[in-house]
Scaffold this motif. Structure first.
Motif: not given
Length: 184
Positions: A82-84, A98-101, A117-125, A159-160
């Motif tokens: 993840a880059t952010c 890379g947050c979608a991973a 869907e509400l999507r969430y990345s725990p790595t990227c918060r 979305t972004a």
């Protein structure tokens, strides 16, 4: 089949004192393996042998219990891919960062054959909205910080991202009666 008495089947390890007249030599260790079977070897050799066996058993047990290096590496790879993180993800694309991973959907709504869907990345918060199952539909993501992003339905069905570290987020669509997911 020969039946051996219980006391003869027991395996024992006895140091020979050397005066026993049993045909053994001083300084040797006698190992009784059962009915009329014994081995004699120098004490230090036997100590090394039994020490090596014990050490190999401990090593095998440790390997069986320890998590694999690949499992640890996989988690680290996701984090480093993840880059952010949190605020720096604001307005970024979840795929290219890379947050979608490692993302999951904490809430999903079904509207007129579409999946919001509400999507969430725990790595990227970070969080974002995604819609599928329809044509060129609009989806938006909203944050309790006031940030809001809409997709370009011609190019993306998502979305972004918005920062979700210590904040809440929800996704909405214009399909149906302006339906939104629960907050997360």
């Amino acid at each position: 089949m020969i039946h051996e008495p219980d006391d003869l089947r027991k395996r024992t390890l006895e140091p020979d004192e050397g005066g026993g007249g049993s045909g053994t030599r001083p300084g040797l260790v006698t190992v009784h393996l059962g009915y009329r079977r014994t081995i004699q070897a120098k004490g230090s050799l036997m100590s090394r042998l039994f020490g090596a066996l014990a050490l190999s058993g401990v090593t095998l047990a440790a390997l069986a219990v320890a998590p694999s290096a690949s499992a640890q590496d996989d988690s680290q790879t996701r984090r480093s891919a993840a880059t952010c993180y949190a605020k720096s993800c604001q307005g970024q694309d979840p795929q290219t960062t890379g947050c979608a991973a490692d993302a999951f959907s904490p809430d999903t709504k079904y509207i007129d054959g579409r999946k919001l869907e509400l999507r969430y990345s725990p790595t990227c918060r970070a969080a974002w909205g995604r819609i599928s199952g329809g044509g060129q539909d609009y989806v938006s993501i909203h944050s309790s910080s006031g940030a809001e992003y809409w997709n370009s339905p011609v190019y993306h069905s998502y979305t972004a991202m918005v920062n979700d570290a210590g904040l809440i987020a929800w996704a909405c669509t214009t399909v149906g009666a302006d339906t939104c997911t629960h907050v997360y």
